[in-house]
Scaffold this motif. Structure first.
Motif, PDB file in Angstrom:
ATOM      1  N   VAL A 321       0.838  -1.208   0.000  1.00 17.60           N
ATOM      2  CA  VAL A 321       0.000   0.000   0.000  1.00 17.60           C
ATOM      3  C   VAL A 321       0.868   1.250   0.000  1.00 17.60           C
ATOM      4  O   VAL A 321       0.546   2.245  -0.669  1.00 17.60           O
ATOM      5  N   GLU A 322       1.966   1.222   0.732  1.00 15.36           N
ATOM      6  CA  GLU A 322       2.847   2.390   0.801  1.00 15.36           C
ATOM      7  C   GLU A 322       3.540   2.657  -0.528  1.00 15.36           C
ATOM      8  O   GLU A 322       3.975   3.788  -0.789  1.00 15.36           O
ATOM      9  N   THR A 323       3.641   1.647  -1.394  1.00 12.24           N
ATOM     10  CA  THR A 323       4.213   1.855  -2.725  1.00 12.24           C
ATOM     11  C   THR A 323       3.177   2.332  -3.736  1.00 12.24           C
ATOM     12  O   THR A 323       3.507   2.534  -4.903  1.00 12.24           O
ATOM     13  N   GLY A 324       1.915   2.471  -3.294  1.00 13.03           N
ATOM     14  CA  GLY A 324       0.873   2.991  -4.172  1.00 13.03           C
ATOM     15  C   GLY A 324      -0.120   1.962  -4.663  1.00 13.03           C
ATOM     16  O   GLY A 324      -1.032   2.300  -5.434  1.00 13.03           O
ATOM     17  N   ARG A 325      -0.007   0.744  -4.240  1.00 10.34           N
ATOM     18  CA  ARG A 325      -0.936  -0.298  -4.669  1.00 10.34           C
ATOM     19  C   ARG A 325      -2.260  -0.181  -3.908  1.00 10.34           C
ATOM     20  O   ARG A 325      -2.290   0.214  -2.745  1.00 10.34           O
ATOM     21  N   GLY A 326      -3.348  -0.505  -4.553  1.00  9.44           N
ATOM     22  CA  GLY A 326      -4.650  -0.456  -3.913  1.00  9.44           C
ATOM     23  C   GLY A 326      -4.746  -1.497  -2.804  1.00  9.44           C
ATOM     24  O   GLY A 326      -4.164  -2.580  -2.884  1.00  9.44           O
ATOM     25  N   LEU A 340     -15.252 -12.824   0.423  1.00 13.03           N
ATOM     26  CA  LEU A 340     -16.277 -11.868   0.836  1.00 13.03           C
ATOM     27  C   LEU A 340     -15.653 -10.570   1.320  1.00 13.03           C
ATOM     28  O   LEU A 340     -16.085  -9.481   0.947  1.00 13.03           O
ATOM     29  N   MET A 341     -14.611 -10.669   2.115  1.00  4.42           N
ATOM     30  CA  MET A 341     -13.959  -9.477   2.632  1.00  4.42           C
ATOM     31  C   MET A 341     -13.277  -8.696   1.517  1.00  4.42           C
ATOM     32  O   MET A 341     -13.317  -7.461   1.483  1.00  4.42           O
ATOM     33  N   LEU A 342     -12.652  -9.406   0.588  1.00  6.03           N
ATOM     34  CA  LEU A 342     -12.003  -8.733  -0.534  1.00  6.03           C
ATOM     35  C   LEU A 342     -13.017  -7.960  -1.364  1.00  6.03           C
ATOM     36  O   LEU A 342     -12.754  -6.813  -1.775  1.00  6.03           O
ATOM     37  N   PHE A 343     -14.171  -8.551  -1.612  1.00  8.38           N
ATOM     38  CA  PHE A 343     -15.209  -7.879  -2.386  1.00  8.38           C
ATOM     39  C   PHE A 343     -15.704  -6.627  -1.667  1.00  8.38           C
ATOM     40  O   PHE A 343     -15.870  -5.558  -2.278  1.00  8.38           O
ATOM     41  N   MET A 344     -15.927  -6.739  -0.355  1.00  6.43           N
ATOM     42  CA  MET A 344     -16.446  -5.599   0.397  1.00  6.43           C
ATOM     43  C   MET A 344     -15.397  -4.495   0.535  1.00  6.43           C
ATOM     44  O   MET A 344     -15.736  -3.308   0.519  1.00  6.43           O
ATOM     45  N   VAL A 345     -14.127  -4.859   0.671  1.00  6.39           N
ATOM     46  CA  VAL A 345     -13.069  -3.848   0.740  1.00  6.39           C
ATOM     47  C   VAL A 345     -12.965  -3.094  -0.581  1.00  6.39           C
ATOM     48  O   VAL A 345     -12.820  -1.869  -0.607  1.00  6.39           O
ATOM     49  N   ALA A 346     -13.054  -3.833  -1.689  1.00  5.09           N
ATOM     50  CA  ALA A 346     -13.014  -3.168  -3.002  1.00  5.09           C
ATOM     51  C   ALA A 346     -14.193  -2.219  -3.154  1.00  5.09           C
ATOM     52  O   ALA A 346     -14.042  -1.091  -3.668  1.00  5.09           O
ATOM     53  N   ALA A 347     -15.376  -2.636  -2.694  1.00  3.57           N
ATOM     54  CA  ALA A 347     -16.547  -1.755  -2.753  1.00  3.57           C
ATOM     55  C   ALA A 347     -16.355  -0.541  -1.861  1.00  3.57           C
ATOM     56  O   ALA A 347     -16.757   0.584  -2.217  1.00  3.57           O
ATOM     57  N   GLU A 349     -13.490   0.894  -1.095  1.00  3.89           N
ATOM     58  CA  GLU A 349     -12.533   1.808  -1.734  1.00  3.89           C
ATOM     59  C   GLU A 349     -13.220   2.659  -2.799  1.00  3.89           C
ATOM     60  O   GLU A 349     -12.945   3.861  -2.925  1.00  3.89           O
ATOM     61  N   ARG A 350     -14.119   2.052  -3.558  1.00  3.99           N
ATOM     62  CA  ARG A 350     -14.799   2.799  -4.621  1.00  3.99           C
ATOM     63  C   ARG A 350     -15.790   3.804  -4.057  1.00  3.99           C
ATOM     64  O   ARG A 350     -15.942   4.901  -4.602  1.00  3.99           O
ATOM     65  N   SER A 351     -16.462   3.451  -2.953  1.00  2.00           N
ATOM     66  CA  SER A 351     -17.508   4.319  -2.414  1.00  2.00           C
ATOM     67  C   SER A 351     -17.007   5.281  -1.341  1.00  2.00           C
ATOM     68  O   SER A 351     -17.746   6.175  -0.925  1.00  2.00           O
ATOM     69  N   GLY A 352     -15.783   5.107  -0.888  1.00  3.49           N
ATOM     70  CA  GLY A 352     -15.260   5.970   0.168  1.00  3.49           C
ATOM     71  C   GLY A 352     -15.745   5.585   1.554  1.00  3.49           C
ATOM     72  O   GLY A 352     -15.615   6.375   2.499  1.00  3.49           O
ATOM     73  N   ALA A 353     -16.318   4.401   1.709  1.00  4.39           N
ATOM     74  CA  ALA A 353     -16.824   3.933   2.999  1.00  4.39           C
ATOM     75  C   ALA A 353     -16.036   2.708   3.424  1.00  4.39           C
ATOM     76  O   ALA A 353     -16.602   1.670   3.775  1.00  4.39           O
ATOM     77  N   LEU A 354     -14.705   2.820   3.411  1.00  6.96           N
ATOM     78  CA  LEU A 354     -13.855   1.660   3.675  1.00  6.96           C
ATOM     79  C   LEU A 354     -14.034   1.158   5.110  1.00  6.96           C
ATOM     80  O   LEU A 354     -14.110  -0.051   5.337  1.00  6.96           O
TER      81      LEU A 354
END
Length: 412
Positions: A321-326, A340-347, A349-354
């Motif tokens: 993450v510190e190198t700029g990776r999502g 399930l957690m990966l899907f929700m984390v990606a959602a 990140e997109r919605s700003g509700a991490l």
């Protein structure tokens, strides 16, 4: 203002103990005398001895007592702090009130010492660093995030919820394991009794008859004789093996390898990964919603786990993450976290509700863990009965076979 622990005699000559706050040791003694109390011993609330007049026996007993808060005590203190701070009470007064109402002596000492540091101008999270066993690193990190974001009350409330859930799961597992453990001990006792007392006497009877014994009986007699002859060595070897394993697991490299192997085991490994992922998601949700930046939240989440292999995984995610990776890409690359957690984390990140997505994924994972624990514990009891019952049946059968053989010969 520093806090001191005292032992003193009151006007009636009775010895009493307690805590008092004062600017110095001299001021504390003067305050005690103003209360018509004769001080016998005075120590700082942090445990440094301030007077040579203390009773040596009492000091030894104090040193033998546990000086850190238990998980349940920390949970109760956190919940009460959240309520009192939310009601507008200053942090120092909150700690003082909790110290006065504290149950065990060391609980009062810890809270009074933290209060003294806060009164001197330290932040709550910094004051807690003096007691790392009472306030773990991840706990202090969450408190620090709440202080920086101005939402200490909300963070403490979430922390209390988190600690309550962990305590509830621990109590549930402990309570459910009581009966299987007792059952196992009793069954093993019966097996040992049969092997060391019953089988040898039966063997003596049959050996004197000069008859050919069945194979199963001969095997049981050999095992019984070996057990009687070598039980001190087996006991010493087992103890040495346990102690050696405990010492080896204290080495970081050995512990990391062991944790990694455990996480790769069929069934059990998947359950352990899910438990660690749920703790990780809960920690991340609390920290991010408290305003902590992502790298700091990942570092605190790494400290929250006792699994060193999982900790290395989280630290690798932090470096990515510190190198700029999502974040979702870094988590997916580790191949440890549930889909399930990966899907929700990606959602998130997109919605700003991490933070919210981490919290929701933690809720779902914890529900799945509760279901898995229930199924596992329900299967454990009959499994123990079947295994140990089978062992007892084999032993009894080895005794009955020669008797049946004798009856057959007598009838013939």
């Amino acid at each position: 203002m520093p806090a001191f622990e005292y032992e003193a005699l009151d006007a009636r000559g009775r010895k009493s103990k307690g805590l008092i706050t004062a600017d110095s040791e001299y001021a504390a003694r003067r305050e005690l005398r103003s209360r018509e109390m004769a001080p016998l011993a005075l120590r700082s609330a942090e445990g440094r001895k301030m007077s040579a007049q203390a009773d040596d026996g009492a000091s030894l007993m104090e040193r033998l007592r546990a000086q850190d808060l238990s998980g349940r005590e920390l949970m109760l203190v956190t919940r009460q702090m959240s309520s009192l701070i939310g009601a507008g009470m200053p942090i120092a007064e909150t700690l003082g009130l909790l110290a006065e109402q504290g149950g065990r002596h060391h609980m009062k000492r810890v809270l009074s010492a933290v209060r003294a540091r806060v009164s001197e101008g330290e932040r709550l999270s910094d004051a807690m660093k003096a007691y790392p066993r009472s306030f773990p690193a991840v706990y202090r990190a969450m408190v620090a995030a709440g202080e920086q974001a101005g939402g200490l009350e909300a963070v403490l409330a979430r922390l209390a919820d988190y600690l309550e859930k962990e305590e509830a799961v621990k109590n549930r597992i402990t309570g459910a394991l009581v009966y299987p453990v007792v059952l196992s001990v009793v069954a093993l006792g019966v097996v040992m009794l049969l092997m060391t007392f019953v089988v040898p006497k039966i063997a003596d009877q049959f050996t004197g008859m000069g008859m050919a014994l069945p194979l199963l009986t001969r095997i049981m007699i050999s095992l019984s004789a070996g057990l009687l002859a070598s039980w001190p060595f087996l006991l010493a070897g087992g103890a040495a093996l346990v102690i050696g394993a405990m010492l080896a697991l204290r080495q970081a490299s050995v512990r990391t390898g062991f944790d990694g192997v455990m996480m790769r085991l069929p069934l059990l490994g998947g359950f352990l990964r899910q438990v660690e992922a749920a703790r990780f998601a809960r920690t991340m949700g609390i920290l991010i919603e408290a305003g902590s930046v992502l790298p700091d939240a990942l570092q605190a989440a790494a400290r929250a786990t006792g699994n060193l292999a999982f900790r290395q995984t989280v630290e690798k995610v932090k470096a990515d993450v510190e190198t700029g990776r999502g974040l979702s890409d870094a988590l997916q690359a580790s191949r440890v976290f549930p889909a399930l957690m990966l899907f929700m984390v990606a959602a998130g990140e997109r919605s700003g509700a991490l933070g919210e997505m981490f919290r929701r994924s933690a809720d779902q994972l914890e529900q799945d863990i509760d279901g898995a624990v229930s199924v596992g514990l329900n299967l454990l009891e009959p499994g123990i009965i079947l295994v140990l019952g089978g062992v007892v049946v084999v032993i009894v059968l080895s005794i009955l076979l020669p008797i049946l053989q004798l009856n057959t010969l007598a009838l013939g």
